[in-house]
Design a protein around this motif. Structure first.
Motif, PDB file in Angstrom:
ATOM      1  N   LEU A 369     -85.346  -7.995   9.095  1.00 45.28           N
ATOM      2  CA  LEU A 369     -84.420  -8.243   7.989  1.00 45.28           C
ATOM      3  C   LEU A 369     -84.754  -7.380   6.780  1.00 45.28           C
ATOM      4  O   LEU A 369     -83.850  -6.904   6.078  1.00 45.28           O
ATOM      5  CB  LEU A 369     -84.438  -9.727   7.612  1.00 45.28           C
ATOM      6  N   ILE A 370     -86.031  -7.141   6.530  1.00 37.75           N
ATOM      7  CA  ILE A 370     -86.437  -6.348   5.376  1.00 37.75           C
ATOM      8  C   ILE A 370     -85.906  -4.922   5.472  1.00 37.75           C
ATOM      9  O   ILE A 370     -85.795  -4.212   4.465  1.00 37.75           O
ATOM     10  CB  ILE A 370     -87.996  -6.342   5.242  1.00 37.75           C
ATOM     11  N   GLU A 371     -85.523  -4.484   6.688  1.00 40.42           N
ATOM     12  CA  GLU A 371     -85.008  -3.125   6.894  1.00 40.42           C
ATOM     13  C   GLU A 371     -83.510  -3.016   6.660  1.00 40.42           C
ATOM     14  O   GLU A 371     -82.974  -1.901   6.652  1.00 40.42           O
ATOM     15  CB  GLU A 371     -85.337  -2.654   8.315  1.00 40.42           C
ATOM     16  N   HIS A 407     -87.698 -11.845  -1.310  1.00 37.84           N
ATOM     17  CA  HIS A 407     -88.617 -12.359  -0.293  1.00 37.84           C
ATOM     18  C   HIS A 407     -88.881 -11.315   0.790  1.00 37.84           C
ATOM     19  O   HIS A 407     -88.032 -10.466   1.075  1.00 37.84           O
ATOM     20  CB  HIS A 407     -88.020 -13.627   0.328  1.00 37.84           C
ATOM     21  N   ALA A 408     -90.051 -11.368   1.405  1.00 38.08           N
ATOM     22  CA  ALA A 408     -90.430 -10.378   2.436  1.00 38.08           C
ATOM     23  C   ALA A 408     -89.839 -10.679   3.804  1.00 38.08           C
ATOM     24  O   ALA A 408     -89.770  -9.811   4.665  1.00 38.08           O
ATOM     25  CB  ALA A 408     -91.954 -10.306   2.543  1.00 38.08           C
ATOM     26  N   TRP A 409     -89.461 -11.907   4.098  1.00 34.90           N
ATOM     27  CA  TRP A 409     -88.821 -12.346   5.337  1.00 34.90           C
ATOM     28  C   TRP A 409     -89.610 -11.989   6.587  1.00 34.90           C
ATOM     29  O   TRP A 409     -89.117 -11.261   7.467  1.00 34.90           O
ATOM     30  CB  TRP A 409     -87.396 -11.786   5.438  1.00 34.90           C
ATOM     31  N   PRO A 410     -90.818 -12.514   6.711  1.00 32.89           N
ATOM     32  CA  PRO A 410     -91.577 -12.269   7.951  1.00 32.89           C
ATOM     33  C   PRO A 410     -90.920 -12.902   9.176  1.00 32.89           C
ATOM     34  O   PRO A 410     -91.131 -12.449  10.300  1.00 32.89           O
ATOM     35  CB  PRO A 410     -92.935 -12.914   7.664  1.00 32.89           C
ATOM     36  N   GLY A 411     -90.118 -13.968   8.975  1.00 31.70           N
ATOM     37  CA  GLY A 411     -89.425 -14.603  10.092  1.00 31.70           C
ATOM     38  C   GLY A 411     -88.030 -14.067  10.335  1.00 31.70           C
ATOM     39  O   GLY A 411     -87.293 -14.586  11.175  1.00 31.70           O
ATOM     40  N   ASN A 412     -87.629 -13.053   9.543  1.00 35.54           N
ATOM     41  CA  ASN A 412     -86.370 -12.337   9.726  1.00 35.54           C
ATOM     42  C   ASN A 412     -85.145 -13.238   9.567  1.00 35.54           C
ATOM     43  O   ASN A 412     -85.185 -14.194   8.795  1.00 35.54           O
ATOM     44  CB  ASN A 412     -86.391 -11.604  11.071  1.00 35.54           C
ATOM     45  N   VAL A 413     -84.073 -12.944  10.286  1.00 35.55           N
ATOM     46  CA  VAL A 413     -82.802 -13.648  10.083  1.00 35.55           C
ATOM     47  C   VAL A 413     -82.933 -15.129  10.420  1.00 35.55           C
ATOM     48  O   VAL A 413     -82.323 -15.981   9.775  1.00 35.55           O
ATOM     49  CB  VAL A 413     -81.691 -12.987  10.920  1.00 35.55           C
ATOM     50  N   ARG A 414     -83.736 -15.454  11.412  1.00 38.36           N
ATOM     51  CA  ARG A 414     -83.922 -16.865  11.761  1.00 38.36           C
ATOM     52  C   ARG A 414     -84.549 -17.620  10.590  1.00 38.36           C
ATOM     53  O   ARG A 414     -84.166 -18.757  10.300  1.00 38.36           O
ATOM     54  CB  ARG A 414     -84.797 -16.989  13.006  1.00 38.36           C
ATOM     55  N   GLU A 415     -85.498 -17.009   9.909  1.00 34.70           N
ATOM     56  CA  GLU A 415     -86.106 -17.649   8.737  1.00 34.70           C
ATOM     57  C   GLU A 415     -85.069 -17.837   7.639  1.00 34.70           C
ATOM     58  O   GLU A 415     -85.031 -18.893   6.984  1.00 34.70           O
ATOM     59  CB  GLU A 415     -87.282 -16.812   8.222  1.00 34.70           C
ATOM     60  N   LEU A 416     -84.211 -16.834   7.426  1.00 35.94           N
ATOM     61  CA  LEU A 416     -83.164 -16.947   6.404  1.00 35.94           C
ATOM     62  C   LEU A 416     -82.246 -18.130   6.701  1.00 35.94           C
ATOM     63  O   LEU A 416     -81.905 -18.914   5.800  1.00 35.94           O
ATOM     64  CB  LEU A 416     -82.345 -15.655   6.351  1.00 35.94           C
ATOM     65  N   GLU A 417     -81.865 -18.285   7.948  1.00 38.71           N
ATOM     66  CA  GLU A 417     -80.997 -19.402   8.323  1.00 38.71           C
ATOM     67  C   GLU A 417     -81.657 -20.740   8.006  1.00 38.71           C
ATOM     68  O   GLU A 417     -81.033 -21.645   7.454  1.00 38.71           O
ATOM     69  CB  GLU A 417     -80.657 -19.323   9.808  1.00 38.71           C
ATOM     70  N   HIS A 418     -82.947 -20.847   8.319  1.00 39.81           N
ATOM     71  CA  HIS A 418     -83.652 -22.108   8.084  1.00 39.81           C
ATOM     72  C   HIS A 418     -83.868 -22.361   6.595  1.00 39.81           C
ATOM     73  O   HIS A 418     -83.792 -23.512   6.138  1.00 39.81           O
ATOM     74  CB  HIS A 418     -84.990 -22.101   8.817  1.00 39.81           C
ATOM     75  N   VAL A 419     -84.129 -21.322   5.825  1.00 39.36           N
ATOM     76  CA  VAL A 419     -84.297 -21.474   4.379  1.00 39.36           C
ATOM     77  C   VAL A 419     -82.994 -21.965   3.747  1.00 39.36           C
ATOM     78  O   VAL A 419     -82.996 -22.845   2.878  1.00 39.36           O
ATOM     79  CB  VAL A 419     -84.754 -20.136   3.743  1.00 39.36           C
ATOM     80  N   LEU A 420     -81.865 -21.407   4.175  1.00 43.20           N
ATOM     81  CA  LEU A 420     -80.574 -21.833   3.627  1.00 43.20           C
ATOM     82  C   LEU A 420     -80.239 -23.259   4.045  1.00 43.20           C
ATOM     83  O   LEU A 420     -79.684 -24.024   3.251  1.00 43.20           O
ATOM     84  CB  LEU A 420     -79.478 -20.871   4.085  1.00 43.20           C
ATOM     85  N   GLU A 421     -80.568 -23.623   5.288  1.00 44.87           N
ATOM     86  CA  GLU A 421     -80.326 -24.993   5.723  1.00 44.87           C
ATOM     87  C   GLU A 421     -81.166 -25.973   4.905  1.00 44.87           C
ATOM     88  O   GLU A 421     -80.690 -27.030   4.482  1.00 44.87           O
ATOM     89  CB  GLU A 421     -80.639 -25.137   7.214  1.00 44.87           C
TER      90      GLU A 421
END
Length: 446
Positions: A369-371, A407-421
């Motif tokens: 995601l950071i890319e 944010h650096a998003w080490p968990g990528n798009v899946r982490e983004l989804e969980h953060v928003l939820e």
């Protein structure tokens, strides 16, 4: 025996419903979508609810019978030409017998034999066209309204800027038909059409779409490399959907999730009594995918001993169930995925080099995601819109958006989804997600 007469054990939660408020002038149109492809169901649901249909979903034929009872008076059923549990033609025959006034249409746009045509049939074709791609299906005759390109200042994000007149309301996630691009991997002046499953129109994601389109129609093995949570399975599903195997099974297996002692039997199948506990024979995942696509997720976790057996299948197209002396010819397209540097592992002897070269005929890399942070607004819009199917759609303010972007998003798009939820839950009944609700938890850095 009639399908309707069979006895099924079905969990009712597998038939989901997305609703729109009905008007007092006319009865709300109700449609049932029957497909094992969750991504297709979701795209159809978004299109049809925007046209004021009430949508019920079922992943298989058995669940469809349950959902049809829950739905009440159906206007139409959109059904995948392949179902994982029932014969489609038998299902259509029995369903038409019990519901003779329902419009039965396949997801390729072809009407079922003898089926009634709804007065709103064109809306169904329109939704199918918006949710699928290609130039040969019958639904290409449906009217299509081209989405206007979004200006940079009107990105589809729910921004709460303080004054009501400045608030931007999120539109349906756009699916631009053609996007111009000039980046290093793509020839100057070329155009790239985004794959609907892949959210984001930045160069990195468009390159993924470009590679999918280049190889999807072939039977070439594909290796998908990318960090965890970057959407590798979505890429595999898109490869299958755009291939000439789309009507056949898409079978996925996570090589890291199954114990080593059971993985061989899971892949190749076994006969009755082949080992202790084998009280009956079982078809393996490879054989179950015959004619379709086999997705080997986390292939880097496969034991070396089993890699040699998989390699033999690659070379001969034949498999042998455990405990059986006969070989079975199977035609499958192999798509594998890994988060590991598989080439380096092969050089170090941690992965068979000959199997690597068989798998890596064509490489697709899913970016972290950071890319592709330029896609953050579209990704946020997509996830908020999806969460809005079960609850009121929330907005996000500028400070919260800034926190997400930093944010650096080490968990990528899946982490983004969980953060928003998590943020939507913390916001409670408030319509706006603020920076206070953006909680990243304990991030695990690589």
């Amino acid at each position: 025996m009639s399908i309707a007469a069979h006895s099924y054990s079905v969990i009712s939660s597998t038939a989901n419903v997305a609703t729109q408020p009905s008007t007092s002038r006319s009865r709300q149109r109700v449609v049932l979508i029957v497909s094992s492809d969750s991504s297709l169901r979701e795209r159809l649901c978004l299109s049809l609810t925007s046209l004021r249909w009430q949508v019920f979903e079922a992943p298989g034929g058995a669940e469809a019978w349950v959902a049809s009872q829950q739905a009440g008076q159906l206007e139409a059923v959109l059904i995948d030409p392949w179902l994982p549990d029932l014969d489609v033609m038998e299902f259509l025959r029995d369903f038409h017998r019990d519901h003779p006034h329902v419009d039965l249409t396949m997801t390729d746009g072809v009407a079922a034999p003898g089926s009634m045509r709804s007065p709103y049939h064109q809306e169904l074709l329109y939704a199918l066209r918006r949710s699928q791609e290609g130039n040969t299906a019958a639904w290409n005759t449906a009217p299509f309204v081209e989405a206007e390109p979004l200006e940079a200042a009107k990105l589809p994000v729910l921004l709460a800027t303080g004054s009501p007149e400045q608030e931007l309301i999120i539109p349906p996630v756009p699916m631009p038909r053609v996007i111009a691009l000039s980046v290093a991997p793509i020839r100057e002046g070329a155009v790239v059409e985004r794959i609907p499953e892949l959210v984001g129109a930045g160069p990195a994601m468009l390159e993924v779409s470009r590679r999918i389109r280049l190889v999807a129609a072939r039977s070439t093995p594909v290796l998908i490399e990318g960090p965890t949570g970057s959407g590798k399975e979505l890429v595999a599903e898109a490869l299958h959907r755009l291939s000439n195997r789309a009507r056949k099974p898409f079978v996925a297996i996570n090589c890291a999730a199954i114990p080593e002692a059971l993985l061989e039997a899971e892949l190749f199948g076994h006969t009755r009594g082949a080992f202790t506990g084998a009280v009956q024979g079982r078809t393996g995942r490879i054989e179950a995918a015959d004619g379709g696509t086999l997705f080997l997720d986390e292939i880097g976790e496969m034991p070396i001993a089993l890699q040699s057996k998989l390699l033999r299948f690659f070379e001969s197209g034949e498999l042998q169930r455990i405990g059986d002396n006969e070989t079975i010819k199977v035609d499958v397209r192999i798509v594998a995925a890994t988060h590991q540097p598989l080439a380096e592992n092969a050089q170090k002897g941690n992965f068979r080099a000959d199997l690597y070269y068989r798998l890596a005929v064509f490489l697709i890399r899913t970016p972290a995601l950071i890319e592709h942070m330029e896609d953050m607004p579209q990704l946020v819009a997509h996830f908020l819109e999806r969460m809005g199917r079960k609850a009121p759609v929330k907005r996000i303010d500028e400070l919260a958006m800034s926190r997400l972007s930093a944010h650096a998003w080490p968990g990528n798009v899946r982490e983004l989804e969980h953060v928003l939820e998590r943020a939507a839950i913390l916001a409670g009944d408030e319509p706006v997600i603020t920076a206070a609700e953006i909680d990243f938890g304990l991030a695990i850095m690589n």
